[in-house]
Scaffold this active site. Sequence first.
Site, PDB file in Angstrom:
ATOM      1  CG  ASP A   1       0.551  -0.625  -7.094  1.00 26.75           C
ATOM      2  OD1 ASP A   1       0.523  -0.863  -8.304  1.00 26.75           O
ATOM      3  OD2 ASP A   1       1.144   0.347  -6.597  1.00 26.75           O
TER       4      ASP A   1
ATOM      5  N   PRO B   1       3.014   4.494  -0.874  1.00 28.58           N
ATOM      6  CG  PRO B   1       3.301   6.616  -1.805  1.00 28.58           C
ATOM      7  CD  PRO B   1       3.382   5.146  -2.149  1.00 28.58           C
ATOM      8  N   GLY B   2       0.446   5.270  -0.064  1.00 30.90           N
ATOM      9  CA  GLY B   2      -0.925   5.436   0.387  1.00 30.90           C
ATOM     10  C   GLY B   2      -1.890   6.024  -0.617  1.00 30.90           C
ATOM     11  N   GLY B   3      -1.412   6.353  -1.821  1.00 33.42           N
ATOM     12  CA  GLY B   3      -2.291   6.957  -2.810  1.00 33.42           C
ATOM     13  C   GLY B   3      -3.452   6.054  -3.191  1.00 33.42           C
ATOM     14  CE  LYS B   4      -1.962   1.909  -8.011  1.00 35.60           C
ATOM     15  NZ  LYS B   4      -0.711   2.694  -7.982  1.00 35.60           N
TER      16      LYS B   4
ATOM     17  CB  ALA C   1      -0.950   0.005   1.198  1.00 31.15           C
TER      18      ALA C   1
ATOM     19  CB  CYS D   1       4.239   1.663 -11.900  1.00 29.89           C
ATOM     20  SG  CYS D   1       5.634   1.214 -10.849  1.00 29.89           S
TER      21      CYS D   1
ATOM     22  NE  ARG E   1       7.537   1.234  -0.213  1.00 24.95           N
ATOM     23  CZ  ARG E   1       7.053   1.988  -1.198  1.00 24.95           C
ATOM     24  NH1 ARG E   1       7.706   3.087  -1.560  1.00 24.95           N
ATOM     25  NH2 ARG E   1       5.943   1.672  -1.815  1.00 24.95           N
TER      26      ARG E   1
ATOM     27  CD  GLU F   1       5.354  -1.059   1.885  1.00 20.54           C
ATOM     28  OE1 GLU F   1       6.458  -1.609   1.661  1.00 20.54           O
ATOM     29  OE2 GLU F   1       4.470  -0.889   1.021  1.00 20.54           O
TER      30      GLU F   1
END
Length: 449
Positions: free
Chosen positions: A161, A96-99, A94, A214, A122, A117
């Site tokens: 992710d 840094p937390g955006g998603k 997860a 990504c 992180r 995480e």
Amino acid sequence: MPDEEACSLADAIANTQPSVSIRVNKSKGAKADAHARRVPWCEEGFYLDERPQFTFDTDFQSGRYYVQDASSMFIGYAISKLVSTPVRYLDLCAAPGGKTTSAIDALPQGSLVVANEIVPLRAKILKENVVKWGSPYTLVTHNRPADFSPLTRFFDVIATDVPCSGEGMMRKDDEAVEQWTPQLVEECAARQRSIIADIWECLRPGGLLIYSTCTYNLEENERMVRHICQDLGGATIDLGVDASWRIHGALEGEDFCYRFMPHRTEGEGLFLSVIRKAGDAPRAEVATKPRKSGKAAKTPPVPAEATRWLQQAEQYDYSVADDAVIATPACYAAEMALLGSTLKVLHRGVELAALKGKNCVPVQSLALCSCLSRDAFARADVDYATAVAYLRGESVVLADAPRGYVLLYHNDSPIGFVNNLGNRANNLYPKEWRIRSTYVPAEKPRIVD
């Protein structure tokens, strides 16, 4: 890809600049500038014309918006298309937390969100960003994927992710270029297969796996999705995207896959596919009263005043752990207990206060939570210079404020607590969050209203 399109992608990576985008926190009433361009697949996402100094924006520090690449906001679109009732949701990788924060906004109200995480530093960053976003229905954990194995059929939705070779970051990160090798791709693909194998039984039959990377290559994307579907049992789901968004489909096979590439979409490289696990079974039930092993450690009682600091305070359970007073949604009491006994939990619900001797000291998690009762504490509105000084950890002086614990506001938004002694106010802002720079802009960055 056809040669012409491959050249266009390579040119975009080498010769164009990354876009800048934010996603506003609807639970805190944040709104983007009326002239900001909206991200097509995210109602709360907006492009900025330039990259401002986010660090010095009190709205950013208090979680009224999150700086996130536009491509990554697509996970919220996928969730909103497929999830209509409250669920148990796991964001496995997860930070840094955006998603995670995108999922919190997209999921039906009352969903339980676990953000995990494995990397310690992180994990701390993840906790900070989740706390700032302000949802009481969250846990932050620090575990390996295999640690979740006891939670068979526990989750309705799992987002992975996964760590990848990072080709999608090459436009803005020189390190992604320097570290890339064919061997790295092979190593990442092997790790991804291991991660999915570790977590697959935690997803209930009929549940959703959101797989994303990504990176651009087939091994970590389409072929990994095919492996999951064929070897573990699942099928990809059509998300029905608008053709005008110019999201590319699968480059190989017939699975439903979504590729964001900077020569087509305004954002960085992203691959995403949603896989429904074969079968149909309810998630695992959790005993209302989990079994306890050994003698329970003695803990201080919950201070009565702390149970009056939240809106609809009767809907929460209150407890004390390591001298922290914590509120968690009562409807998830059994789940919280099970997760707490299975995983290493860094944060859960809302941390209300720290017990220091006879004092019950309110903490930052309470100041920034969306369920804070604004009548619970005296309020002091401060100017921008004072707000930044507070965020740097400095003492501040308050005129006409009562003694005791006071909640500071700037731009009608809470920024944190002080203990007002009269001649000065002791700063209660978390030391690890403080702004390190001594520079202060002349004016507050105007990014959201």
